[in-house]
Enzyme design. Structure first.
Site, short mmCIF file in Angstrom:
data_model
loop_
_atom_site.label_atom_id
_atom_site.label_comp_id
_atom_site.label_asym_id
_atom_site.label_seq_id
_atom_site.Cartn_x
_atom_site.Cartn_y
_atom_site.Cartn_z
N SER A 2 41.88 33.45 41.84
CA SER A 2 42.28 32.10 42.21
C SER A 2 41.17 31.47 43.04
O SER A 2 40.22 32.14 43.45
CB SER A 2 43.57 32.14 43.02
N LYS A 3 41.33 30.19 43.27
CA LYS A 3 40.33 29.46 44.05
C LYS A 3 40.14 30.12 45.41
O LYS A 3 39.07 30.10 45.98
CB LYS A 3 40.80 28.02 44.26
N ARG A 4 41.23 30.69 45.93
CA ARG A 4 41.16 31.32 47.25
C ARG A 4 40.24 32.54 47.29
O ARG A 4 39.74 32.92 48.32
CB ARG A 4 42.57 31.68 47.74
N GLY B 114 37.48 32.54 46.20
CA GLY B 114 36.13 32.01 46.13
C GLY B 114 35.70 31.77 44.69
O GLY B 114 34.53 31.58 44.41
#
Ligand code: GLU
Length: 482
Positions: A246-248, A250
């Protein structure tokens, strides 16, 4: 092989996830392999998530990767329009047909009431299913109220080309919304109608849709439609742990990687191999090779781990491949101006090509070009400590270092013809006259002319820099040491 009709059906939400693009590559390959059709369909019915300009970004990304669509935005086709918001009437008509057949209903239940149902079921610790609260009286449909499917839950068995035979019980089958309050269809309904209208033979998408399959199969049955082939792609996992990328974590978007200077060839290659292999050890594939080797049957059914280091490695391999197979000029032509140091614009193309030719094999992302090549275009910041504290050079005294630099500078300035060969001869001769090891003498010269962590072969570097700059930098470095 039967001609496959496949589609890539992104939602224009602005962020192009790595997984989204992989969901375009496999359908493209299958369609092209079978002389079939690859459709681009824009699923823009979720107005809340709609981002202006996102469709352009999607189109640009596909074209950048060489995934040209046969039907879709800009080029049209027999099933136009290819934006779902422009197909609103079609979905409504099908929903009305389902109402007439007793398999869907207009639902005027206020949302507060629906919230109550949800709370009641949660309190009773039973799964919330709307079919348990289906209204008893019928409502005439009008804009502003949703149309729901009337579920008739049963057991389903189906074949997924990747996952094999699957089955599911009635648990998740529900009165799902087909047409929302705003008159637009849900993804659940629209994609089935569109896939049927567009003659899609293979529905290729992420595994996240598997849990909804019983609802989709119920819709195929209620609509009297044959099932297409289902191909569920493995999740893309974060570099660490066992969770979805996920975007989290990175995870950058495809656009970000493009900005970093990942070549489209490398991106295509990397993503195609993320969850697929041809059973050999091969890692570098051209589009032509992918078209030859790709097969649905070799898509893996377990998650594929995203590894940015591998992507960068692959990009480096592609930079070398293009250089070595197609030539320095071709590689040069693929490098956008923005990747060069700003100061490079004052230099002729021939010089920049020469610099590229000697440093290309060090590059991973093209954005490294700025720092790797800066000293060819501008004077580096002299930092005597880089010399004095160097692992190999710190054994030598400051006097010795500056006198070595002066000796080198003097000898190099005597060279008549500043060529790679002559420079190499003189460098070898200097090893003998100074009695230094190559690691010492060459590191010293390398740092003095570049003040960079590394530089290409020394004679090539000096040849490119030219006599004047080389001598001036050696003298300046010698002075900085005292
Ligand atoms: N619009 C869906 C998405 O962007 C597409 C899923 C599908 O390919 O059917 O995730």
């Amino acid at each position: 092989m039967e001609k496959a009709v496949t589609r890539f059906a992104p939602s224009p939400t602005g962020y192009i996830h790595i997984g989204n693009v992989r969901s375009a590559i496999y359908p493209y390959l299958l369609a092209k392999q079978t002389d079939g059709t690859f459709i681009l369909r824009i699923e823009d019915t979720d107005q809340a998530r709609y981002v202006e300009g996102a469709t352009d970004l999607i189109k640009e990304t596909l074209l950048w990767l060489g995934l040209n669509w046969d039907e879709g935005p800009d080029i049209g086709g027999p099933h136009a329009p290819y934006f779902q918001t422009e197909r609103k009437e079609l979905y409504l008509n099908w929903a009305k047909k389902l109402i007439a057949a007793g398999r869907a209903y207009a639902d005027a239940t206020p949302s507060e009431k629906i919230d109550e149902y949800r709370k009641e079921d949660t309190a009773k610790k039973i799964p919330y299913l709307y079919r348990n609260h289906r209204p008893t009286e019928t409502t005439e449909w009008h804009e502003g109220i949703p149309i729901r499917f009337k579920a008739e839950p049963k057991n389903y068995t189906w074949v997924d080309e990747v996952m094999g035979e699957l089955s599911a019980g009635p648990e998740v089958q529900d009165d799902i919304i087909l047409i929302k309050k705003d008159g637009l269809p849900t993804y659940n309904f629209a994609h089935i109608i569109d896939d049927m209208e567009m003659g899609v033979t293979h529905v290729i998408r992420g595994q996240e849709y598997l849990s909804s399959m019983p609802n989709y199969l119920a819709l195929y049955d209620a609509l009297g439609l044959p099932r297409p082939k289902f191909v569920s792609l493995p999740h893309i996992l974060a570099p660490q742990g066992n969770k979805k990328l996920s975007k989290r974590d990175g995870a950058k978007s495809v656009t970000d990687y493009r900005e970093d200077g990942i070549l489209p060839e490398a991106m295509l290659n990397y993503l195609a191999c993320l969850g697929w292999n041809d059973g050999t050890e091969q890692e570098i594939y051209t589009m032509a090779e992918l078209l030859e080797r790709f097969s649905l049957s070799r898509i893996q059914n377990s998650g594929a781990r995203f590894d940015e280091t591998k992507l960068l490695w692959m990009n480096g391999m592609w930079i070398r491949k293009i250089h070595d197979e197609e030539g320095n000029d071709v590689l040069y032509s693929k490098i956008n101006e923005k990747f060069w140091p700003d100061s490079a614009k004052d230099y002729p193309e021939e010089y920049r090509k020469k610099v590229l030719n000697i440093i290309y094999d060090r590059l991973k992302a093209l954005k490294d070009l700025k720092s790797f090549s800066a000293y060819f275009f501008e004077e580096p910041t002299v930092d005597a400590n880089l010399i004095k504290n160097n692992k190999i050079l710190k054994k030598l005294s400051e006097d010795e270092l500056s006198s070595l630099l002066n000796t080198v500078s003097l000898r190099l300035s005597e060279i008549q013809d500043w060529t790679e060969e002559n420079l190499q001869d003189v460098l070898n001769e200097l090893l003998e006259t100074t009695g230094k090891k190559p690691a010492e003498l060459f590191s010293l010269i390398r740092i003095a002319v570049s003040f960079a962590p590394f530089s290409p072969a020394l004679n090539l570097t000096l040849e490119a820099l030219g006599r004047e700059r080389t001598i001036a930098r050696l003298n300046l470095a010698a002075r900085s040491i005292d």
